[in-house]
Design an enzyme around this catalytic site. Sequence first.
Site, PDB file in Angstrom:
ATOM      1  N   ARG A   1      46.029  35.859  45.327  1.00 25.02           N
ATOM      2  CA  ARG A   1      45.800  36.937  44.362  1.00 25.02           C
ATOM      3  C   ARG A   1      44.440  36.730  43.718  1.00 25.02           C
ATOM      4  NH1 ARG A   1      49.070  37.813  38.679  1.00 25.02           N
ATOM      5  NH2 ARG A   1      47.243  36.725  37.875  1.00 25.02           N
TER       6      ARG A   1
ATOM      7  N   TYR B   1      43.213  40.791  32.381  1.00 23.83           N
ATOM      8  CA  TYR B   1      44.431  40.057  32.709  1.00 23.83           C
ATOM      9  C   TYR B   1      44.152  39.058  33.843  1.00 23.83           C
ATOM     10  CZ  TYR B   1      48.554  38.797  35.158  1.00 23.83           C
ATOM     11  OH  TYR B   1      49.479  38.043  35.807  1.00 23.83           O
TER      12      TYR B   1
ATOM     13  N   ASP C   1      46.712  42.152  40.886  1.00 21.54           N
ATOM     14  CA  ASP C   1      47.677  42.593  39.865  1.00 21.54           C
ATOM     15  C   ASP C   1      46.951  43.473  38.853  1.00 21.54           C
ATOM     16  OD1 ASP C   1      49.738  42.906  38.070  1.00 21.54           O
ATOM     17  OD2 ASP C   1      50.184  40.760  37.876  1.00 21.54           O
TER      18      ASP C   1
ATOM     19  N   HIS D   1      48.559  44.939  36.478  1.00 20.59           N
ATOM     20  CA  HIS D   1      49.278  44.568  35.247  1.00 20.59           C
ATOM     21  C   HIS D   1      49.495  45.749  34.298  1.00 20.59           C
ATOM     22  CE1 HIS D   1      50.677  41.537  32.236  1.00 20.59           C
ATOM     23  NE2 HIS D   1      50.982  40.895  33.355  1.00 20.59           N
TER      24      HIS D   1
ATOM     25  N   GLU E   1      49.642  45.398  42.493  1.00 19.04           N
ATOM     26  CA  GLU E   1      50.855  45.130  41.716  1.00 19.04           C
ATOM     27  C   GLU E   1      50.830  45.889  40.400  1.00 19.04           C
ATOM     28  OE1 GLU E   1      51.455  40.949  41.335  1.00 19.04           O
ATOM     29  OE2 GLU E   1      52.548  41.153  39.445  1.00 19.04           O
TER      30      GLU E   1
ATOM     31  N   GLU F   1      58.512  43.093  38.163  1.00 20.92           N
ATOM     32  CA  GLU F   1      58.701  41.802  37.492  1.00 20.92           C
ATOM     33  C   GLU F   1      59.307  41.960  36.100  1.00 20.92           C
ATOM     34  OE1 GLU F   1      54.571  40.441  37.646  1.00 20.92           O
ATOM     35  OE2 GLU F   1      54.448  40.614  35.481  1.00 20.92           O
TER      36      GLU F   1
ATOM     37  N   ARG G   1      59.614  43.247  42.940  1.00 22.85           N
ATOM     38  CA  ARG G   1      59.253  41.961  42.341  1.00 22.85           C
ATOM     39  C   ARG G   1      60.297  41.394  41.378  1.00 22.85           C
ATOM     40  NH1 ARG G   1      55.124  39.256  42.321  1.00 22.85           N
ATOM     41  NH2 ARG G   1      54.717  39.107  40.083  1.00 22.85           N
TER      42      ARG G   1
ATOM     43  N   GLU H   1      55.626  34.683  44.650  1.00 18.19           N
ATOM     44  CA  GLU H   1      54.533  34.223  43.770  1.00 18.19           C
ATOM     45  C   GLU H   1      54.767  32.759  43.409  1.00 18.19           C
ATOM     46  OE1 GLU H   1      54.394  36.225  39.971  1.00 18.19           O
ATOM     47  OE2 GLU H   1      52.274  35.763  39.703  1.00 18.19           O
TER      48      GLU H   1
ATOM     49  N   TRP I   1      49.704  45.713  27.770  1.00 23.91           N
ATOM     50  CA  TRP I   1      49.039  44.442  28.122  1.00 23.91           C
ATOM     51  C   TRP I   1      49.333  44.083  29.561  1.00 23.91           C
ATOM     52  CZ3 TRP I   1      50.995  39.669  29.722  1.00 23.91           C
ATOM     53  CH2 TRP I   1      49.973  38.710  29.967  1.00 23.91           C
TER      54      TRP I   1
HETATM   55  O1  EZ4 Z   1      52.020  38.370  32.946  1.00 26.44           O
HETATM   56  O2  EZ4 Z   1      54.742  36.187  33.667  1.00 26.44           O
HETATM   57  O3  EZ4 Z   1      52.312  38.518  38.312  1.00 26.44           O
HETATM   58  N1  EZ4 Z   1      52.425  37.830  37.353  1.00 26.44           N
HETATM   59  C1  EZ4 Z   1      52.351  38.267  36.079  1.00 26.44           C
HETATM   60  C2  EZ4 Z   1      52.563  37.243  35.003  1.00 26.44           C
HETATM   61  C3  EZ4 Z   1      53.069  37.855  33.705  1.00 26.44           C
HETATM   62  C4  EZ4 Z   1      53.753  36.775  32.897  1.00 26.44           C
HETATM   63  C5  EZ4 Z   1      54.363  37.353  31.615  1.00 26.44           C
HETATM   64  O4  EZ4 Z   1      55.193  36.440  31.002  1.00 26.44           O
HETATM   65  O5  EZ4 Z   1      52.106  39.424  35.864  1.00 26.44           O
HETATM   66  O6  EZ4 Z   1      51.374  36.520  34.788  1.00 26.44           O
HETATM   67 CO    CO Z   2      52.343  40.634  37.606  1.00 27.45          CO
END
Ligand code: EZ4
Ligand code: CO
Length: 402
Positions: A148, A160, A210, A212, A236, A262, A283, A339, A402
């Site tokens: 990643r 992020y 990601d 995010h 992602e 996730e 995920r 992951e 976030w």
């Molecule tokens: O931000 O697990 O793909 N992984 C992620 C992680 C999340 C954290 C949050 O607790 O997006 O880094």
């Molecule tokens: Co993630």
Amino acid sequence: MATIERVEVLVTSPGRNFVTLRITTSDGVTGLGDATLNGRELAVASYLEDHLAPLLIGRDPARIEDTWQYLYKGAYWRRGPVTMTAIAAVDVALWDIKGKVAGLPVYQLLGGRSRDGVLVYCHASGTDVEALLDDVARYQEQGFHAIRAQAAVPGLSGSYGVRKGQLYEPAATNLPDEQAWSTEAYLDVAPGYLAKVRERFGFGFHLLHDVHHRLTPIEAARFGKSVEELRLFWMEDPTPAENQEAFRLIRQHTTTPIATGEVLNSIWDVQGLITEQLIDYVRTTVVHAGGITHLRRIFDLAALYGVRTGSHGATDLSPVTVAAAVHVDISVPNFGVQEHMGHTAETYEVFRGTPRLANGMLYPSDEPGLGITYDDEVAARFPYDAKYLPVARRLDGSMHDW
Ligand code: EZ4
Ligand code: CO
């Protein structure tokens, strides 16, 4: 018949907070379950200690499915991360016990191996593009086949996924860190640095990214289109995961594969994503999606629709979850990738027996159960330390995801 005799909620912070459930039977067999919910740890600890422990004492530890249904239906209040993480901890501890009673590793109880090992992806990052490229090179040398890539967006504190210390650890402050975010700035640089990774290292490995949860559906569609030639393994969480409709729009515009889930915790949360084939990888993971019992249900649904697994495995998922995830991953037919970030040395002193990592693959332990032990003495050296995930604000001061 053995009964559940003791239920303990263990909290420790060997570099970060972990909540662990330990169930002991009248025969003296113990099972471990991870109950860590990053930034909201004590809510799950209380759910387990105050509300589930009294219900578990005296029950038959062998009745995993029935206990799952009892806790899920018995709550009346459905789903949600706190409830589903608490149920997951009980479920995983009971699978651990079942394996120990049977004398078999958990993956054997799940049908045995479908593959030799579990492909993992690691996290390369950099405060600038050169640093990211160096990091990718380092991980390739370590033998990872899936990487990643995340780089800082110049001028923004809120990119992020950029590591400062040895491990990427976003929950790092006693109150939420306030970070600045600009979608425009991110979209200006992210496709470019991903292209540089492909230019330098070619296409002989899986490249992941990601987003995010930071984009709107149409922004995500544009991003996906702009990186199509880079053949990402996935993008992602292109948009906030709770809006399943958004993925339909993204899907209409791009062939870049999509992964999400996730932060989702039940089969109901991913039902439309899977049955409408709006995503390529789901995920959801053991700890936040109701344990092995429920995760397998999600993965079976996904298999019907050609959706593969790609479970979350950040540092906030304890080694108990990593072990449980590898037992699931090695057994299910539709595994995609796992992951993997690893943990601090102190964490591995508390949780011993973690899966073996070799050549970019994880291999489950062949010990009965999950193969993880918990060292109370070491854990006691690391008391709970309140930590929060950051928040993101746009440049005008308003809140962003976030
Ligand atoms: O931000 O697990 O793909 N992984 C992620 C992680 C999340 C954290 C949050 O607790 O997006 O880094
Ligand atoms: Co993630």
